[in-house]
Write an enzyme that holds these catalytic residues in place. Structure first.
Site, PDB file in Angstrom:
ATOM      1  N   ASP A 453       2.494  71.173 -16.782  1.00 37.22           N
ATOM      2  CA  ASP A 453       1.512  71.474 -17.823  1.00 37.22           C
ATOM      3  C   ASP A 453       2.143  72.294 -18.929  1.00 37.22           C
ATOM      4  O   ASP A 453       1.893  72.067 -20.110  1.00 37.22           O
ATOM      5  CB  ASP A 453       0.323  72.220 -17.218  1.00 37.22           C
ATOM      6  CG  ASP A 453       0.722  73.526 -16.528  1.00 37.22           C
ATOM      7  OD1 ASP A 453       1.838  73.580 -15.974  1.00 37.22           O
ATOM      8  OD2 ASP A 453      -0.080  74.469 -16.530  1.00 37.22           O
ATOM      9  N   ARG A 457       4.893  80.181 -18.677  1.00 34.50           N
ATOM     10  CA  ARG A 457       4.189  81.245 -17.987  1.00 34.50           C
ATOM     11  C   ARG A 457       4.326  81.087 -16.469  1.00 34.50           C
ATOM     12  O   ARG A 457       5.083  80.242 -15.979  1.00 34.50           O
ATOM     13  CB  ARG A 457       2.721  81.264 -18.413  1.00 34.50           C
ATOM     14  CG  ARG A 457       1.910  80.059 -17.995  1.00 34.50           C
ATOM     15  CD  ARG A 457       0.526  80.102 -18.627  1.00 34.50           C
ATOM     16  NE  ARG A 457      -0.293  78.961 -18.233  1.00 34.50           N
ATOM     17  CZ  ARG A 457      -1.180  78.391 -19.047  1.00 34.50           C
ATOM     18  NH1 ARG A 457      -1.324  78.817 -20.284  1.00 34.50           N
ATOM     19  NH2 ARG A 457      -1.908  77.378 -18.611  1.00 34.50           N
ATOM     20  N   ASP A 458       3.574  81.862 -15.738  1.00 37.97           N
ATOM     21  CA  ASP A 458       3.642  81.822 -14.274  1.00 37.97           C
ATOM     22  C   ASP A 458       2.801  80.659 -13.746  1.00 37.97           C
ATOM     23  O   ASP A 458       1.834  80.845 -13.018  1.00 37.97           O
ATOM     24  CB  ASP A 458       3.176  83.157 -13.685  1.00 37.97           C
ATOM     25  CG  ASP A 458       1.794  83.571 -14.189  1.00 37.97           C
ATOM     26  OD1 ASP A 458       1.207  82.841 -15.017  1.00 37.97           O
ATOM     27  OD2 ASP A 458       1.308  84.631 -13.754  1.00 37.97           O
ATOM     28  N   GLU A 459       3.212  79.435 -14.113  1.00 40.49           N
ATOM     29  CA  GLU A 459       2.495  78.233 -13.697  1.00 40.49           C
ATOM     30  C   GLU A 459       3.490  77.074 -13.594  1.00 40.49           C
ATOM     31  O   GLU A 459       4.021  76.813 -12.531  1.00 40.49           O
ATOM     32  CB  GLU A 459       1.374  77.930 -14.697  1.00 40.49           C
ATOM     33  CG  GLU A 459       0.372  76.902 -14.170  1.00 40.49           C
ATOM     34  CD  GLU A 459      -0.921  76.933 -14.968  1.00 40.49           C
ATOM     35  OE1 GLU A 459      -1.743  76.041 -14.733  1.00 40.49           O
ATOM     36  OE2 GLU A 459      -1.111  77.835 -15.806  1.00 40.49           O
ATOM     37  N   ASP A 466      -3.201  66.296 -16.748  1.00 40.08           N
ATOM     38  CA  ASP A 466      -2.390  66.238 -17.959  1.00 40.08           C
ATOM     39  C   ASP A 466      -1.618  64.927 -18.047  1.00 40.08           C
ATOM     40  O   ASP A 466      -1.626  64.237 -19.072  1.00 40.08           O
ATOM     41  CB  ASP A 466      -1.423  67.424 -17.998  1.00 40.08           C
ATOM     42  CG  ASP A 466      -2.132  68.768 -18.042  1.00 40.08           C
ATOM     43  OD1 ASP A 466      -3.014  69.004 -17.190  1.00 40.08           O
ATOM     44  OD2 ASP A 466      -1.814  69.583 -18.917  1.00 40.08           O
ATOM     45  N   TRP A 526      -8.512  64.321 -13.007  1.00 38.68           N
ATOM     46  CA  TRP A 526      -7.297  64.882 -12.392  1.00 38.68           C
ATOM     47  C   TRP A 526      -6.848  63.958 -11.249  1.00 38.68           C
ATOM     48  O   TRP A 526      -5.752  63.394 -11.305  1.00 38.68           O
ATOM     49  CB  TRP A 526      -7.571  66.309 -11.931  1.00 38.68           C
ATOM     50  CG  TRP A 526      -7.371  67.322 -13.018  1.00 38.68           C
ATOM     51  CD1 TRP A 526      -6.375  68.247 -13.094  1.00 38.68           C
ATOM     52  CD2 TRP A 526      -8.174  67.504 -14.199  1.00 38.68           C
ATOM     53  NE1 TRP A 526      -6.489  69.001 -14.244  1.00 38.68           N
ATOM     54  CE2 TRP A 526      -7.580  68.555 -14.949  1.00 38.68           C
ATOM     55  CE3 TRP A 526      -9.312  66.883 -14.716  1.00 38.68           C
ATOM     56  CZ2 TRP A 526      -8.101  69.001 -16.161  1.00 38.68           C
ATOM     57  CZ3 TRP A 526      -9.839  67.321 -15.933  1.00 38.68           C
ATOM     58  CH2 TRP A 526      -9.239  68.363 -16.642  1.00 38.68           C
ATOM     59  N   GLU A 739      -1.811  74.236 -25.995  1.00 37.50           N
ATOM     60  CA  GLU A 739      -2.810  74.049 -24.942  1.00 37.50           C
ATOM     61  C   GLU A 739      -4.223  74.112 -25.512  1.00 37.50           C
ATOM     62  O   GLU A 739      -5.086  73.310 -25.171  1.00 37.50           O
ATOM     63  CB  GLU A 739      -2.647  75.118 -23.873  1.00 37.50           C
ATOM     64  CG  GLU A 739      -3.658  75.036 -22.745  1.00 37.50           C
ATOM     65  CD  GLU A 739      -3.436  76.111 -21.703  1.00 37.50           C
ATOM     66  OE1 GLU A 739      -3.879  75.923 -20.551  1.00 37.50           O
ATOM     67  OE2 GLU A 739      -2.807  77.151 -22.021  1.00 37.50           O
ATOM     68  N   HIS A 760       2.112  72.382 -24.500  1.00 34.58           N
ATOM     69  CA  HIS A 760       1.253  71.660 -23.566  1.00 34.58           C
ATOM     70  C   HIS A 760       1.089  70.253 -24.122  1.00 34.58           C
ATOM     71  O   HIS A 760       0.456  70.073 -25.155  1.00 34.58           O
ATOM     72  CB  HIS A 760      -0.123  72.344 -23.524  1.00 34.58           C
ATOM     73  CG  HIS A 760      -0.522  72.875 -22.197  1.00 34.58           C
ATOM     74  ND1 HIS A 760       0.015  74.011 -21.666  1.00 34.58           N
ATOM     75  CD2 HIS A 760      -1.423  72.431 -21.294  1.00 34.58           C
ATOM     76  CE1 HIS A 760      -0.550  74.263 -20.490  1.00 34.58           C
ATOM     77  NE2 HIS A 760      -1.418  73.305 -20.232  1.00 34.58           N
TER      78      HIS A 760
END
Length: 863
Positions: A453, A457-459, A466, A526, A739, A760
């Site tokens: 995605d 960041r912390d992802e 997506d 999703w 995003e 994103h």
């Protein structure tokens, strides 16, 4: 039989693997590494000829010096392997020639591939891990003595974590972050390296650096570590063939040793800490781990590599006195910093961020990710600082610990899966071209081994929603067949027994989102990645094999969501992301969309059931085709009963609801369809032609407006510059897709929401409409065997073009408006045909391969 010198077979390839030769017309990346994962690889080729009447009627394939196999067929893409299966470790060379009637081309240049280790029994090595893991990244070492002349040598390797190998001090391969990220419990890739030239008589030393990577590092925003295991480990097998034909195998075993390195800490989110001062080596033994070798697989796609190096544009001091650098482009990778006259013990830190806020590094969007690399320097004339075991998403960097930093000292090293570029777009509007370039850069950054995605960041997770909406765009811009095929294998592996599809693949969030407490996770749009992405790969690459491999997964998802329908036949209730990040939703409540989530869910059930029915038809599964076709029909009727008024109003009266209904034929009567299209256009106009849809609706809006006769509204929506719009970020200097439509507010401050990524790709899915409709280049049959050319010009643009490297060769469409005339140029590759719809024309024109041109009255000047 005569030889046809006017035609030639080129670009012979195994499966979806690029021809690695420098002369290949396919080659725009460094291609795939060694190692087929099958002994029966499918073959494809292209034909070059200027003869407009040339049509392939037969082909011959020769394996090595063996007799050719002749087949009467006009097929040339993903042809079944016509020979006995290849064993492991086998190098195969094929040539192809094709015939048009009794005229045969010459044999193609040879194409060569090599099989990997196809059976677990081919491995004699075992996983090893340091017995006493230390605080630093370990180095595992083995020295072997070779006494006779080496004819060839291969190193097969993988790891729990990420690894880098050096042989006699020379780094092996150009892969980064190998073996990449898969569903490690089910599938673990291994790599193959030709190390013949690096071996020498006498002692040879293998050193393998192990990092935490995805296996042992942080994953997700909850701070969890070591989700797959807490011990870094290596599996390596060096196979040496001597000149006399004998073979020696040196595998990882108890004879290896472990020692410390100067990398004191490494994490994909937080960065790397490196001590460059001389080390006091601490050596210890290794343990043999009992691991399942049956999960080892050869790579299906190209590896992560350094794909570009960008120099810093400028260096300056921030208002607080910090040293900042701008690389001019939001990228994914790492910073390379040259330090002159470093002194022992000095500490240098490089912090990364995508934006500036109030003149300082904007780190708040990173959440808990530190995204910083630190170095303790040693005395030297010069030091080049660059981490090996991490990556960051950034445009800007902050450097501390260096007194005099110049732009010439800094480079951004760009990382990503080394996909072959296959699609381009251009037009007369520079900002629209910049939007398209932002889509490309967003894909480059987020297609780093899995389709993530966001990269900063912390992802950085493989969110299914997506890629579900973006897969058509992705498969135009780059050759994603192997990359997404591998990701789909992980999706099927991580899919729950009841057919539920996790929100991210590889699945590392199931327990975070498990609202029912029973491990089940289902959300429309999703989970529909299970059906949509394989179908897109089939449409774009003509790959029936991906449907065969994924059919059980596709069917399992539809069976699961069909079981959740009510007595009325609609999918209602339960958790849904809905039209995620509707721009009217508050920053802290991205679920609060105007479109009813039950409308979104039921529409997706119709679509996925229909896809499974069509896939079953392709595969000859007649009973399944009938069953899922009937399910789609019943659900379509239920949708109309529950959510569509007699006049055509769709429940919640939201643009996304109408876009779904128009694009997926959910409005039964002509009257309802007419109203739905008119109402959609009205809503867009009432909103000032600004975006009013989220992740689900946005990719459909321009198609829906075009389908119901409001192409002018679609163009105004696309070209709007006010916030929210596709071009608003461009006016704010964005170099990737954001995003949120307003990730940066007009005053230059960062959106206050916790989720604010500046890279994103999902909202960039509109690029597919730009390719198919603005330029007018669209597939009409799997693999672009048939092409639809239907450009839709608008007075806002004076020209537009799209070019795509199809499995058959290059196809392109270019149009220009000038002096009251509309000029159209079309290129069709050999083996394909096109149906051309001229603007304002009544009848379509069917053409074969070659170059074609038309000039007609400019439709934009007509009353």
């Amino acid at each position: 039989m005569t030889t046809d010198v006017t035609a030639a077979v080129t670009a012979v390839r195994f499966e979806h693997r690029d021809d690695p030769s420098p002369s290949s017309r396919l080659r725009s990346s460094r291609g795939y590494p060694i190692g087929l994962g099958t002994g029966t690889p499918r073959l494809s080729w292209q034909v070059r000829t200027d003869d407009p009447d040339w049509r392939q009627t037969a082909y011959e394939i020769r394996l090595g010096d063996g007799p050719p196999v002749r087949v009467t067929s006009d097929e040339q893409v993903l042809i079944p392997w016509p020979f006995d299966p290849l064993p492991s470790r086998t190098r195969a060379t094929v040539r192809v020639r094709a015939a048009a009637g009794d005229r045969w081309t010459d044999w193609s240049p040879p194409a060569t591939a090599e099989t990997g280790l196809l059976r677990p029994a081919d491995w004699s090595a075992r996983f090893i891990s340091p017995r006493t893991p230390g605080p630093s990244a370990p180095v595992l070492t083995r020295t072997v003595a070779l006494c006779t002349e080496v004819a060839s040598a291969r190193l097969y390797a993988t790891a729990h974590g990420i690894y880098q190998v050096t042989l006699n001090g020379t780094r092996i391969g150009d892969e980064e972050l190998a073996p990449g990220w898969t569903s490690y419990h089910h599938r673990l890739r291994y790599q193959i390296h030709d190390v013949t030239a690096l071996l020498r008589q006498g002692e040879n030393t293998l050193d393998v650096l192990l990092g935490n990577g995805w296996y042992r590092g942080r994953l997700g925003w909850t701070g969890r570590q070591a989700l797959y295991g807490d011990r870094p480990a290596l599996l390596a097998q060096l196979e040496v063939t001597y000149a006399d034909g004998s073979v020696e195998v040196i595998g990882t075993d108890e004879q290896w040793t472990a020692r410390n390195s100067g990398i004191l800490a490494d994490d994909l989110y937080d960065g790397q800490v490196t001590d460059l001062r001389p080390l006091e080596p601490v050596t210890g033994p290794v343990d043999i781990l009992d691991e399942d070798l049956g999960r080892l697989v050869a790579p299906d796609g190209p590896p992560v590599r350094v794909t570009q190096v960008l120099p810093a544009r400028s260096v300056w001091q921030s208002p607080s006195g910090r040293t900042l650098a701008d690389f001019g482009q939001n990228v994914v990778g790492r910073v390379r910093l040259r330090v002159r006259d470093p002194k022992a013990g000095d500490e240098v830190t490089v912090r990364h961020a995508e934006v500036l806020e109030h003149g300082e590094l904007g780190t708040r969007p990173l959440r808990s990710a530190k995204a910083a690399d630190s170095y303790f320097l040693a005395d030297a004339a010069e030091a080049v600082l660059e981490p090996e075991l991490t990556f960051h998403g950034f445009r800007y960097a902050e450097i501390t610990g260096v007194a005099d930093v110049r732009a010439a000292d800094l480079e951004a090293v760009v990382l990503g899966s080394d996909l072959r570029r296959t699609g381009w777009f251009s037009c007369s509007d520079p900002e629209l071209e910049r939007l398209h370039e932002n889509v490309v850069w967003g894909m480059r950054g987020n297609f780093l081994d899995v389709p993530t995605d966001c990269p900063q960041r912390d992802e950085r997770l493989g969110w299914t929603g997506d890629i579900q909406v973006f897969s058509p765009t992705a498969s135009f811009l780059y050759d994603t067949a192997g990359f997404l095929g591998s990701w789909l294998a992980d999706l099927a592996a991580d899919q729950l027994p009841d057919g539920s599809v996790p929100y991210v693949i590889p699945d590392v969030l199931r327990d975070v989102f498990d609202e029912a407490g029973d491990g089940r996770v289902t959300a429309a749009a999703w989970g529909d990645a299970a059906t949509v992405v394989p179908w897109v790969l089939y449409q774009r690459y003509g790959d029936v094999g991906v449907l065969e491999r994924q059919f059980g997964s596709m069917r399992g998802w539809v069976d699961r969501i069909a079981s959740l329908t009510t007595e009325d036949g609609v999918w209602a209730g339960g958790f849904q992301f809905g039209d995620w990040l509707d721009p009217t939703a508050p920053p802290d409540d991205p679920f609060a969309a105007k479109a009813d989530p039950d409308v979104v869910a039921t529409a997706h059930l119709v679509r996925s059931a229909e896809i499974v029915a069509e896939a079953a038809g392709v595969l000859g599964r007649d009973a399944d085709a009938k069953h899922y076709g009937a399910l789609a029909a019943r659900t379509r009727e239920a949708f109309a009963r529950a959510y569509v008024s007699d006049g055509g109003a769709v429940h919640s009266d939201a643009p996304t609801a109408y876009a779904l209904a128009v694009c997926w034929a959910l409005l039964p009567s002509a009257e309802q369809r007419e109203y739905g299209g008119r109402r959609l256009a009205e809503l867009v106009e009432e909103n000032g032609y600004r975006i009013s849809t989220g992740f689900v609706g946005t990719p459909l809006m321009t198609d829906a407006l075009t389908a119901c006769g409001h192409a002018d509204t679609a163009y105004r929506l696309l070209l709007e510059r006010g916030c929210p719009s596709w071009l608003y970020p461009v006016t704010m200097g964005a170099t990737t897709v954001w995003e949120r439509w307003d990730s940066m507010l007009p005053d230059g401050t960062v959106n206050p929401g916790e989720m604010t990524s500046f890279n994103h790709y999902a909202l960039g899915a509109v690029a597919d409409w730009m390719h198919r409709t603005v330029a007018g280049l669209a597939p009409a049959a799997p693999g672009y065997r048939e092409i639809t050319v239907r450009p839709l010009p608008d007075g806002a643009l004076s020209h537009a073009s799209a070019r795509h490297l199809t499995p058959y060769g290059e196809a392109s469409v270019a149009w220009r408006r000038a002096d009251g005339r509309f000029a159209l140029d079309v290129v069709v590759p050999v083996g394909a045909r096109a149906t051309v719809h001229l603007p304002g024309g009544d009848a379509a024109v069917a053409v074969g391969h070659g170059r074609h041109s038309w000039t007609v009255t400019d439709p934009c000047t007509l009353p």
